[in-house]
Design a protein around this motif. Structure first.
Motif, PDB file in Angstrom:
ATOM      1  N   ASN A  14       0.822  -1.209   0.000  1.00  0.00           N
ATOM      2  CA  ASN A  14       0.000   0.000   0.000  1.00  0.00           C
ATOM      3  C   ASN A  14       0.853   1.255   0.000  1.00  0.00           C
ATOM      4  OD1 ASN A  14      -3.040  -0.740   0.496  1.00  0.00           O
ATOM      5  ND2 ASN A  14      -1.841  -2.162   1.729  1.00  0.00           N
ATOM      6  N   ALA A  15       1.843   1.275   0.883  1.00  0.00           N
ATOM      7  CA  ALA A  15       2.583   2.516   1.121  1.00  0.00           C
ATOM      8  C   ALA A  15       3.419   2.927  -0.084  1.00  0.00           C
ATOM      9  CB  ALA A  15       3.469   2.361   2.354  1.00  0.00           C
ATOM     10  N   ALA A  16       4.082   1.967  -0.720  1.00  0.00           N
ATOM     11  CA  ALA A  16       4.950   2.331  -1.842  1.00  0.00           C
ATOM     12  C   ALA A  16       4.107   2.938  -2.966  1.00  0.00           C
ATOM     13  CB  ALA A  16       5.719   1.106  -2.335  1.00  0.00           C
ATOM     14  N   LEU A  17       2.952   2.327  -3.222  1.00  0.00           N
ATOM     15  CA  LEU A  17       2.069   2.871  -4.267  1.00  0.00           C
ATOM     16  C   LEU A  17       1.496   4.218  -3.836  1.00  0.00           C
ATOM     17  CD1 LEU A  17      -0.035  -0.172  -5.558  1.00  0.00           C
ATOM     18  CD2 LEU A  17       2.140   0.692  -6.385  1.00  0.00           C
ATOM     19  N   ALA A  18       0.967   4.270  -2.623  1.00  0.00           N
ATOM     20  CA  ALA A  18       0.320   5.501  -2.153  1.00  0.00           C
ATOM     21  C   ALA A  18       1.316   6.668  -2.193  1.00  0.00           C
ATOM     22  CB  ALA A  18      -0.214   5.304  -0.741  1.00  0.00           C
ATOM     23  N   ALA A  19       2.561   6.399  -1.808  1.00  0.00           N
ATOM     24  CA  ALA A  19       3.547   7.486  -1.757  1.00  0.00           C
ATOM     25  C   ALA A  19       3.840   8.025  -3.154  1.00  0.00           C
ATOM     26  CB  ALA A  19       4.833   7.008  -1.080  1.00  0.00           C
ATOM     27  N   VAL A  20       4.073   7.137  -4.138  1.00  0.00           N
ATOM     28  CA  VAL A  20       4.355   7.676  -5.476  1.00  0.00           C
ATOM     29  C   VAL A  20       3.103   8.309  -6.087  1.00  0.00           C
ATOM     30  CG1 VAL A  20       6.310   6.142  -5.945  1.00  0.00           C
ATOM     31  CG2 VAL A  20       4.039   5.514  -6.786  1.00  0.00           C
ATOM     32  N   CYS A  21       1.952   7.835  -5.670  1.00  0.00           N
ATOM     33  CA  CYS A  21       0.698   8.431  -6.170  1.00  0.00           C
ATOM     34  C   CYS A  21       0.423   9.803  -5.543  1.00  0.00           C
ATOM     35  CB  CYS A  21      -0.484   7.499  -5.903  1.00  0.00           C
ATOM     36  SG  CYS A  21      -0.472   6.040  -6.960  1.00  0.00           S
ATOM     37  N   GLY A  22       1.204  10.185  -4.539  1.00  0.00           N
ATOM     38  CA  GLY A  22       1.044  11.513  -3.938  1.00  0.00           C
ATOM     39  C   GLY A  22       0.150  11.555  -2.725  1.00  0.00           C
ATOM     40  N   ASP A  23      -0.119  10.395  -2.148  1.00  0.00           N
ATOM     41  CA  ASP A  23      -0.953  10.346  -0.952  1.00  0.00           C
ATOM     42  C   ASP A  23      -0.076  10.340   0.301  1.00  0.00           C
ATOM     43  OD1 ASP A  23      -3.141  10.020  -2.629  1.00  0.00           O
ATOM     44  OD2 ASP A  23      -3.069   7.831  -2.512  1.00  0.00           O
ATOM     45  N   THR A  24      -0.637  10.787   1.394  1.00  0.00           N
ATOM     46  CA  THR A  24      -0.015  10.532   2.694  1.00  0.00           C
ATOM     47  C   THR A  24      -0.787   9.382   3.318  1.00  0.00           C
ATOM     48  OG1 THR A  24      -1.434  12.189   3.706  1.00  0.00           O
ATOM     49  CG2 THR A  24       0.758  12.898   3.012  1.00  0.00           C
ATOM     50  N   MET A  25      -0.263   8.816   4.397  1.00  0.00           N
ATOM     51  CA  MET A  25      -0.934   7.609   4.898  1.00  0.00           C
ATOM     52  C   MET A  25      -0.752   7.419   6.390  1.00  0.00           C
ATOM     53  SD  MET A  25       1.837   5.280   3.010  1.00  0.00           S
ATOM     54  CE  MET A  25       2.241   6.653   1.956  1.00  0.00           C
ATOM     55  N   ILE A  26      -1.746   6.776   6.968  1.00  0.00           N
ATOM     56  CA  ILE A  26      -1.702   6.433   8.388  1.00  0.00           C
ATOM     57  C   ILE A  26      -1.815   4.919   8.472  1.00  0.00           C
ATOM     58  CG2 ILE A  26      -2.845   6.673  10.636  1.00  0.00           C
ATOM     59  CD1 ILE A  26      -3.697   9.134   7.998  1.00  0.00           C
ATOM     60  N   TRP A  27      -0.870   4.318   9.144  1.00  0.00           N
ATOM     61  CA  TRP A  27      -0.809   2.854   9.235  1.00  0.00           C
ATOM     62  C   TRP A  27      -1.252   2.398  10.616  1.00  0.00           C
ATOM     63  CZ3 TRP A  27       4.541  -0.105   9.336  1.00  0.00           C
ATOM     64  CH2 TRP A  27       4.293  -1.501   9.337  1.00  0.00           C
ATOM     65  N   LYS A  28      -2.251   1.539  10.636  1.00  0.00           N
ATOM     66  CA  LYS A  28      -2.609   0.850  11.883  1.00  0.00           C
ATOM     67  C   LYS A  28      -2.235  -0.621  11.732  1.00  0.00           C
ATOM     68  CE  LYS A  28      -5.895  -1.552  13.471  1.00  0.00           C
ATOM     69  NZ  LYS A  28      -5.284  -2.519  14.395  1.00  0.00           N
TER      70      LYS A  28
END
Ligand code: UN1
Length: 507
Positions: A169-183
């Protein structure tokens, strides 16, 4: 061995909550991480209260406003560096996965490799977030699609892949320009904290703190807050069907998006022509690997009657030969289950299976030693037994026989989950039948390969109660962006689509 905690920056551990930097005294409850092979505590951490959670989300939504404007290849550059940092930490992080999740060492390291593969994939993708140009019916017009970052997204992961699924999730979300919260799972907080340390170092060095945030929870509350939170346009959740149903319903109520990767009940069909040597290794890895705790674990085996006795005999011999023990010791193929509740659930499933007419052909018992060890188990069953339709997260393999491939496929598709599936055959007609529209109904369908151990390049996920989400490779990135259809009129008139006329009277 415990030096690994120091090497991964976990020596003076306290907080399991990280926004742009660690929140020093989060006011949620404390959770203790245990080594499932010994039942000994590894460390304890503090989790997020509602106030801590709100701080994290506010930060993630605020950082998003600038991150979305960074060119995607520049975002990819940070992920490239993350891939390098993970390569440097591969052995240590892999060992920590082994200590905290109980996977054998090669699988612990394999999980970190899966993170690295995801980073490499996402770096290439950062120059490929492409849209279509579409022919328009109006002259001097141009129509195209473009993809924009979505926002701050929530990532809920399970204990069994404590780091790789975050990376999907994170690798894709980051290049897509999203920030993220991981639980992460409360059972595997240390691996999550170790990853967060690596992430912090890389992102802060590049001037982008706060893109990836961590919010540990001592129960389901953070996950529930995330699901209900309109500030998070997408919730990606991995776990049981029960958990996914709850997350999916809550997210749907606010018309948000969810990306669900839930339970599997994966089957392998062995036909008359199957290469039994190949199939034996595949079934053993798929059914026993990760102690049966993958969503892709093989839980059902369909044997053609002509090969059934022969194969079962070989399977029992192979099960008997597998070394069970501390997952960090070489040669061990079967580590512990994650905790005592998992052992209880497995024993209850074995009991239910035998009560309903199943016959234990091998295993079925707890192993008396410290930690949560069980025997890998083979049960002769019938497809209509209700327990065969349930996903028990343990190394139980239900074995069934069939006469025609149609019958096998029908039984195979009769469960409510639809993640992974395989057929072993040397006949083209059989494999094509399995892969046809009336063949396997799963998101993953393999020929002469087991059900587990997918590469990241393909889209990963499944149908029916598995939730329908697709993560990792292929075009899974689209879930992390919003699509915009743009039409530009480059001419001097205003023709309307569908030939509609709307001429104003002359002024
Ligand atoms: C999971 O169990 O949640 O295909 C993921 C596999 C792994 C991923 C499993 N690559 O078995």
């Amino acid at each position: 061995m415990h030096d690994v905690l120091n090497r991964l920056g976990l020596q003076s551990l306290n907080s399991g909550v990280c926004s742009s930097s660690w929140i020093s005294n989060p006011s949620g409850g404390e959770i203790v991480s245990y080594n499932p092979a010994t039942s000994e505590p590894l460390a304890s951490v503090m989790t997020a209260s509602r106030a801590d959670y709100d701080r994290v989300i506010e930060q993630a939504t605020s950082v998003f406003r600038s991150w979305r404007n960074i060119p995607a290849p520049a975002r990819g550059e940070v992920i490239r560096q993350l891939g390098i940092a993970l390569r440097e930490k591969k052995d240590d992080l892999g060992l920590l996965v082994t200590l905290e999740a109980g996977k054998v060492l090669s699988e612990g390291r394999g999980e970190v490799q899966e993170m690295i593969d995801m980073c490499d994939f996402a770096v290439g993708l950062s120059r490929q977030l492409h849209g279509l140009t579409i022919a328009t019916e109006r002259s001097q017009h141009r129509m195209f699609e473009q993809w924009h970052p979505l926002g701050a997204i929530g990532i809920i992961t399970a204990f069994n892949f404590p780091v790789a699924v975050w990376a999907w999730n994170a690798a894709l979300a980051a290049v897509c320009g999203d920030t993220m919260i991981w639980k992460p799972s409360p059972v595997t907080p240390l691996t999550a904290i170790a990853v967060q340390h690596i992430v912090n170092e890389v992102f802060t060095r590049n001037g982008f703190p706060g893109i990836c945030q961590l919010c540990l929870s001592d129960g389901p509350c953070v996950g529930e807050w995330m699901a209900a939170d309109p500030r998070l346009p997408l919730i990606s959740a991995t776990g049981s069907c029960k958990m996914g149903r709850s997350v999916g319903e809550t997210v749907a109520r606010r018309l948000g998006r969810s990306l669900l990767e839930l339970g599997g009940n994966n089957g392998i069909i062995l036909t008359e022509s199957a290469d039994l040597d190949l199939a034996l290794r595949a079934v053993c890895f798929a059914a026993v690997g990760t102690t049966g705790q993958r969503c892709t674990t093989q839980r059902r085996l369909f044997l053609h009657t002509s090969i059934a006795d022969r194969f079962i005999e070989r399977l029992i011999r192979a099960y008997r030969s597998m070394k069970i023990g501390n997952p960090w010791e070489s040669g061990v193929l079967l580590g512990p289950l994650i905790n005592s509740a998992a052992v209880d659930r497995m024993l209850a499933a074995v009991q239910t299976a035998t009560d309903s007419g199943g016959e234990v052909l091998y295993g079925g018992r707890r192993i008396e030693r410290p930690g949560h060890f069980v025997e890998p188990t083979i049960i002769r069953a019938r497809s209509e037994m209700p327990i065969v339709h349930e996903e028990t997260f343990a190394p139980i393999l239900y074995v069934m026989t069939y006469r025609s491939l149609d019958e096998a496929i029908e039984q195979h598709n009769s469960v409510s989950q639809g993640l992974s599936s395989s057929i072993f055959t040397d006949r083209l007609t059989e494999s094509e039948r399995f892969l046809s529209a009336s063949g396997s109904d799963c998101g993953i369908a393999n020929v002469n390969i087991g059900t587990s151990g997918a590469e990241i390049g393909g889209a990963f996920g499944g149908e029916k109660e598995t939730g329908g989400g697709r993560e990792a490779g292929s075009d899974a990135w689209k879930a992390y962006m919003r699509r915009q259809t743009c039409t530009i009129n480059g001419g001097g008139t205003l023709p309307l689509a569908q030939g509609v006329e709307f001429d104003l009277p002359e002024a």
